[in-house]
Design an enzyme around this catalytic site. Sequence first.
Site, short mmCIF file in Angstrom:
data_model
loop_
_atom_site.label_atom_id
_atom_site.label_comp_id
_atom_site.label_asym_id
_atom_site.label_seq_id
_atom_site.Cartn_x
_atom_site.Cartn_y
_atom_site.Cartn_z
N ASP A 91 1.09 -1.52 0.16
CA ASP A 91 -0.04 -0.10 0.14
C ASP A 91 0.90 1.04 -0.16
OD1 ASP A 91 0.63 0.46 2.96
OD2 ASP A 91 -0.56 -0.30 3.14
N SER A 92 -0.52 2.48 0.45
CA SER A 92 1.30 3.36 -0.18
C SER A 92 1.65 4.08 0.93
CB SER A 92 0.61 4.75 -0.75
OG SER A 92 -0.80 5.02 -0.77
N GLY A 93 0.79 3.61 1.82
CA GLY A 93 1.08 4.28 3.87
C GLY A 93 0.37 5.01 4.03
N GLY A 94 0.01 5.65 3.07
CA GLY A 94 -1.46 6.85 2.98
C GLY A 94 -2.35 7.21 4.27
N PHE A 95 -3.11 5.80 4.20
CA PHE A 95 -4.23 4.50 4.93
C PHE A 95 -3.86 5.05 6.45
CE2 PHE A 95 -7.05 1.79 6.95
CZ PHE A 95 -7.79 2.70 6.74
N ASP A 145 -2.34 8.22 -1.69
CA ASP A 145 -3.39 9.11 -1.81
C ASP A 145 -4.43 9.29 -0.75
OD1 ASP A 145 -4.48 6.43 -0.93
OD2 ASP A 145 -6.25 6.42 -1.63
N GLN A 188 -11.33 7.25 -5.56
CA GLN A 188 -11.46 8.05 -4.78
C GLN A 188 -13.22 8.75 -4.56
OE1 GLN A 188 -11.20 7.32 -1.76
NE2 GLN A 188 -9.08 6.69 -1.61
N GLY A 215 -11.33 4.30 -0.22
CA GLY A 215 -12.36 5.12 0.24
C GLY A 215 -13.29 4.23 0.53
N ASP A 265 -7.84 -7.71 0.10
CA ASP A 265 -7.45 -8.11 1.43
C ASP A 265 -7.55 -7.51 2.37
OD1 ASP A 265 -6.33 -4.91 0.53
OD2 ASP A 265 -5.79 -5.56 3.05
N CYS A 303 -12.55 -29.34 6.56
CA CYS A 303 -11.54 -29.15 5.69
C CYS A 303 -10.29 -29.59 5.70
CB CYS A 303 -11.53 -27.78 6.66
SG CYS A 303 -9.60 -26.91 6.55
N CYS A 305 -7.06 -28.53 6.35
CA CYS A 305 -5.97 -27.53 6.71
C CYS A 305 -5.29 -28.13 7.82
CB CYS A 305 -6.13 -26.28 7.40
SG CYS A 305 -7.09 -26.02 8.89
N CYS A 308 -7.61 -28.70 11.31
CA CYS A 308 -9.11 -29.44 11.12
C CYS A 308 -8.53 -31.09 11.02
CB CYS A 308 -9.81 -28.83 10.12
SG CYS A 308 -10.54 -27.73 10.12
N HIS A 334 -5.78 -21.73 9.85
CA HIS A 334 -7.59 -22.45 9.32
C HIS A 334 -8.25 -21.21 8.69
CE1 HIS A 334 -11.36 -24.15 8.90
NE2 HIS A 334 -12.22 -22.54 9.15
ZN LIG Z 1 -9.48 -25.87 8.80
#
Ligand SMILES: [Zn+2]
Length: 374
Positions: A91-95, A145, A188, A215, A265, A303, A305, A308, A334
Amino acid sequence: MSFSFSLNATDGAARTGVISTPRGEIRTPAFMPVGTAATVKAMMPESVRQTGADILLGNTYHLMLRPSAERIDRFGGLHKFMNWERPILTDSGGFQVMSLASLRKLTEKGVTFKSHIDGSKHEITPERSMEIQKLLGSDIVMAFDECPALPADRERIAESMRLSMRWAQRSRDAFGDRPGHALFGIQQGGLERDLREESAEKLREIGFEGYAVGGLAVGEGQEAMFGCLDYAPGQLPQDKPRYLMGVGKPDDIVGAVKRGIDMMDCVLPSRSGRTGQAWTRRGQVNLRNARHADDPRPLDEACSCPACARYSRAYLHHVVRSQEMIAGMLLTWHNLHYYQELMGGMRAAIAAQDFAGFEARFHAQRAEGDIERL
Ligand SMILES: [Zn+2]
């Protein structure tokens, strides 16, 4: 090899495709786990890859403060430093300047602020943000931004959006010619359709390798967010990836993909994994809850993973309550696995022209709720 995006199939507004980069392919729709401080907390990078992640997100604000972009550059860039060879978006750092730093001062030039770690003074401008993200070696760089928290009045949103568009041009100019790397512009305009259109028009004029819907997920609620996503992705170029920043819960993600988003993300799967919260096909499960103490069954029998496949709910409950590190490790694994399965399921459904069926099954399973207690 250059950066490119190809669409394989669409179903309504939903899309599936592939982003190609010199560091590997990113299957879309894609979920990017967040590696804030050069680590996805509680996970080894090879384990993150095993969950099915094609790309990670790194946070410019955190990394510029500690250990610093210059130090990471001296160690060969972020990929080498953190042992993740595949693509990274920063990311740009702005947020995070807006959400974490103190004594912020915003001018046309950029933002000055004090570090939340040690109070040291820093400045980020569009030019400096491009320099930091280049030092980190990021594959997908975000334009710098400014994003006002919602609700904000229309005048404030319009002013902020226009400043962000001037910064988008400066980001483009400073990014330079970097084959194989991409710069994404950020739309935005809050929840104002005409301001979103004005922003999209300006971004298209500048030209980017991808476009983010910025935004949103800043406190407006799901209904308002979906209302904006009913038109915002369509204002951006069809042939470039569209990224919704900081989203979200599983039902936010399904609703965003339905509306034409390709990348997302969120810290949620990893953060909630460290607080005993699991996300499954049947909704959210709190492993702290005493109902799991004598339960020999897995968290989710379907699942695959490690949490599980090899452990009982009773064990997960025990290590959560005992605050053992393995609790965060297993539940993060998980949750990331579940998120990636969700993305894979959507990709397959779009390719099969069955997104509506997928969405119906997704909501029906969640409506059942967690398995009955023993
Ligand atoms: Zn799992």
